[in-house]
Write an enzyme that holds these catalytic residues in place. Structure first.
Site, mmCIF file in Angstrom:
data_model
loop_
_atom_site.group_PDB
_atom_site.id
_atom_site.type_symbol
_atom_site.label_atom_id
_atom_site.label_comp_id
_atom_site.label_asym_id
_atom_site.label_seq_id
_atom_site.Cartn_x
_atom_site.Cartn_y
_atom_site.Cartn_z
ATOM 1 N N ASN A 39 11.621 -18.821 6.954
ATOM 2 C CA ASN A 39 10.442 -19.687 6.940
ATOM 3 C C ASN A 39 9.727 -19.736 5.583
ATOM 4 O OD1 ASN A 39 7.934 -20.968 8.289
ATOM 5 N ND2 ASN A 39 7.163 -19.043 7.418
ATOM 6 N N LYS B 251 14.406 -29.307 1.345
ATOM 7 C CA LYS B 251 14.216 -29.360 2.802
ATOM 8 C C LYS B 251 15.291 -30.221 3.469
ATOM 9 C CE LYS B 251 10.584 -26.670 3.080
ATOM 10 N NZ LYS B 251 10.682 -25.344 3.717
ATOM 11 N N TYR C 173 10.990 -30.487 -3.528
ATOM 12 C CA TYR C 173 10.734 -29.987 -2.167
ATOM 13 C C TYR C 173 11.577 -30.728 -1.156
ATOM 14 C CZ TYR C 173 7.848 -28.471 1.846
ATOM 15 O OH TYR C 173 7.388 -27.942 3.031
ATOM 16 N N SER D 259 11.187 -29.508 7.009
ATOM 17 C CA SER D 259 9.933 -30.261 6.877
ATOM 18 C C SER D 259 10.182 -31.696 7.322
ATOM 19 C CB SER D 259 9.495 -30.258 5.405
ATOM 20 O OG SER D 259 8.441 -31.181 5.191
ATOM 21 N N ASP E 186 7.642 -10.792 3.412
ATOM 22 C CA ASP E 186 6.968 -11.743 2.518
ATOM 23 C C ASP E 186 7.064 -11.216 1.092
ATOM 24 O OD1 ASP E 186 4.727 -14.153 3.234
ATOM 25 O OD2 ASP E 186 4.664 -13.360 1.192
ATOM 26 N N ASP F 144 11.673 -10.927 -2.018
ATOM 27 C CA ASP F 144 11.730 -12.243 -2.659
ATOM 28 C C ASP F 144 13.019 -12.880 -2.160
ATOM 29 O OD1 ASP F 144 12.143 -14.459 -4.278
ATOM 30 O OD2 ASP F 144 11.219 -13.520 -6.023
ATOM 31 N N VAL F 145 12.896 -13.925 -1.363
ATOM 32 C CA VAL F 145 14.080 -14.484 -0.695
ATOM 33 C C VAL F 145 15.072 -15.119 -1.671
ATOM 34 C CG1 VAL F 145 12.931 -14.856 1.530
ATOM 35 C CG2 VAL F 145 12.970 -16.716 -0.166
ATOM 36 N N THR G 238 -2.385 -24.941 6.770
ATOM 37 C CA THR G 238 -2.101 -23.622 6.186
ATOM 38 C C THR G 238 -2.418 -23.685 4.696
ATOM 39 O OG1 THR G 238 0.138 -24.093 5.437
ATOM 40 C CG2 THR G 238 -0.092 -23.440 7.737
HETATM 41 N N1 LIG Z 1 2.005 -26.377 6.097
HETATM 42 C C1 LIG Z 1 2.666 -27.511 6.112
HETATM 43 O O1 LIG Z 1 2.068 -28.609 6.130
HETATM 44 C C2 LIG Z 1 4.159 -27.507 6.132
HETATM 45 C C3 LIG Z 1 4.807 -28.706 6.450
HETATM 46 C C4 LIG Z 1 6.196 -28.723 6.477
HETATM 47 C C5 LIG Z 1 6.907 -27.572 6.193
HETATM 48 N N2 LIG Z 1 6.229 -26.430 5.874
HETATM 49 C C6 LIG Z 1 7.025 -25.248 5.575
HETATM 50 O O2 LIG Z 1 6.607 -24.196 6.415
HETATM 51 C C7 LIG Z 1 6.936 -22.945 5.810
HETATM 52 C C8 LIG Z 1 5.732 -22.033 5.875
HETATM 53 O O3 LIG Z 1 4.707 -22.599 5.085
HETATM 54 P P1 LIG Z 1 3.159 -22.427 5.419
HETATM 55 O O4 LIG Z 1 2.615 -23.766 5.625
HETATM 56 O O5 LIG Z 1 2.954 -21.374 6.434
HETATM 57 O O6 LIG Z 1 2.654 -21.938 3.984
HETATM 58 P P2 LIG Z 1 1.983 -20.575 3.466
HETATM 59 O O7 LIG Z 1 1.789 -20.746 2.009
HETATM 60 O O8 LIG Z 1 0.806 -20.259 4.312
HETATM 61 O O9 LIG Z 1 3.120 -19.490 3.742
HETATM 62 C C9 LIG Z 1 4.277 -19.398 2.966
HETATM 63 C C10 LIG Z 1 4.604 -17.931 2.780
HETATM 64 O O10 LIG Z 1 5.842 -17.827 2.054
HETATM 65 C C11 LIG Z 1 5.727 -16.732 1.162
HETATM 66 N N3 LIG Z 1 6.670 -16.854 0.045
HETATM 67 C C12 LIG Z 1 6.601 -17.691 -1.023
HETATM 68 N N4 LIG Z 1 7.621 -17.462 -1.867
HETATM 69 C C13 LIG Z 1 8.369 -16.471 -1.316
HETATM 70 C C14 LIG Z 1 9.537 -15.790 -1.712
HETATM 71 N N5 LIG Z 1 10.143 -16.084 -2.882
HETATM 72 N N6 LIG Z 1 10.037 -14.826 -0.910
HETATM 73 C C15 LIG Z 1 9.418 -14.505 0.264
HETATM 74 N N7 LIG Z 1 8.293 -15.104 0.669
HETATM 75 C C16 LIG Z 1 7.770 -16.074 -0.098
HETATM 76 C C17 LIG Z 1 4.282 -16.814 0.686
HETATM 77 O O11 LIG Z 1 3.868 -15.586 0.106
HETATM 78 C C18 LIG Z 1 3.544 -17.194 1.958
HETATM 79 O O12 LIG Z 1 3.097 -16.045 2.672
HETATM 80 C C19 LIG Z 1 7.404 -23.292 4.396
HETATM 81 O O13 LIG Z 1 8.803 -23.289 4.354
HETATM 82 C C20 LIG Z 1 6.878 -24.692 4.185
HETATM 83 O O14 LIG Z 1 7.619 -25.409 3.242
HETATM 84 C C21 LIG Z 1 4.890 -26.379 5.847
#
Ligand SMILES: NC(=O)c1ccc[n+]([C@@H]2O[C@H](COP(=O)([O-])OP(=O)(O)OC[C@H]3O[C@@H](n4cnc5c(N)ncnc54)[C@H](O)[C@@H]3O)[C@@H](O)[C@H]2O)c1
Length: 266
Positions: free
Chosen positions: A89, A158, A154, A141, A36, A62-63, A189
């Site tokens: 992810n 996606k 976004y 997503s 992360d 940082d990805v 989340t």
């Molecule tokens: N929660 C939702 O409703 C939802 C819906 C569709 C898709 N998603 C996708 O699911 C994935 C996870 O999201 P989540 O809901 O768990 O959110 P979250 O914010 O809880 O987790 C995302 C994590 O990504 C990390 N992150 C951000 N930028 C980064 C970087 N540059 N390098 C490495 N890590 C980084 C953050 O620190 C965080 O821990 C994401 O790709 C998000 O787009 C989420």
């Protein structure tokens, strides 16, 4: 156990879906590299896994940065000897249409959500080829499958993840590498809560509102996405590749009209 002795690398694993998945992978017998951008969040997740007698290490990454992603893959192999599953992810979100989106916001969202996936695949696939196979799961997503208002950057990112995952599946199928994307609806989340721009303390109302957008009438839980990811990562899903899997309470089934707006049939 679904993932006994597999080595799994999860990005964005300090929170939400990534954290729940890292924990689930470990429960299924995997050795997990927790990655992360927030180092402390990553090490918290790893500590949670170890406390439950699982095996995990954490790394800050940082990805968006090629050298850091390459190091993350190399560290995983150095720590656990191989890399069986990459779960790309990490994601970020800006709730704006394209007119209101700044170039900086566009670059941030597209670089984390799409370039990050590209870089993860770029550095992991050569190792998987060397090993004779592997699995890549990319978090896309529901907004990568259907148009959704106010998600300019976004959904571009996606949608890119969905189609790039299909291409990767084709490119490396004969190397026994499977590649899929998963397409969540609203999952409870921090990212989903923040993107809904709620004032502190009113989250239950927001979750109720977003829950109503789904035909099943509720939001998803990170643990439900984790269960899907664990299955897709496992040999049980050995004939599944090149697909985008919705996990969205029916959101992607078609235009949903909430109860009360349709006249009851007599
Ligand atoms: N929660 C939702 O409703 C939802 C819906 C569709 C898709 N998603 C996708 O699911 C994935 C996870 O999201 P989540 O809901 O768990 O959110 P979250 O914010 O809880 O987790 C995302 C994590 O990504 C990390 N992150 C951000 N930028 C980064 C970087 N540059 N390098 C490495 N890590 C980084 C953050 O620190 C965080 O821990 C994401 O790709 C998000 O787009 C989420």
């Amino acid at each position: 156990m679904l993932l006994e002795n597999k080595v799994v690398l999860v990005t964005g694993a300090g929170s939400g879906i990534g954290q729940a998945s890292a924990i689930r992978f470990a429960q299924e017998g995997a050795k997990v590299m927790v990655a992360d951008v927030r180092a402390e969040s990553a090490s918290n997740t790893a500590a949670m896994i170890e406390k439950a007698a699982g095996t995990a290490k954490s790394i800050a990454v940082d990805v968006r940065v090629p050298a850091q992603v390459e190091r993350m893959v190399n560290e995983t192999i150095a720590s656990f000897g191989r890399l069986d599953v990459l779960f790309n992810n990490a994601g970020v979100y800006v709730p704006k249409n394209v007119v209101d989106t700044s170039e900086e916001e566009w670059d941030w969202v597209v670089d984390v959500c799409l370039k990050g996936v590209f870089l993860g695949c770029k550095y992991a696939i050569p190792q998987m080829i060397k090993q004779g196979g592997g699995v890549i799961i990319n978090t896309a997503s529901g907004a990568g499958l259907e148009g959704v208002p106010n998600l300019g950057a976004y959904q571009a990112a996606k949608g890119g993840v969905v189609i790039m995952s299909k291409g990767i599946a084709l490119d490396f199928a004969r190397n026994q590498i499977r590649c899929v994307s998963i397409c969540p609806g609203v999952i409870e989340t921090p990212i989903a809560e923040n993107c809904n721009q709620v004032p502190a303390g009113s989250s239950s109302q927001v979750w109720q509102r977003t829950g109503n957008m789904h035909p099943l009438g509720r939001n998803g839980k990170p643990e439900e996405v984790a269960a899907l990811a664990a299955f897709l990562a496992s040999d049980q899903a050995g004939f599944i590749t090149g697909v985008a899997v919705p996990i969205d309470g029916g959101f992607n089934a078609g235009a949903f009209i909430p109860p009360g707006l349709i006249r009851a049939s007599s």
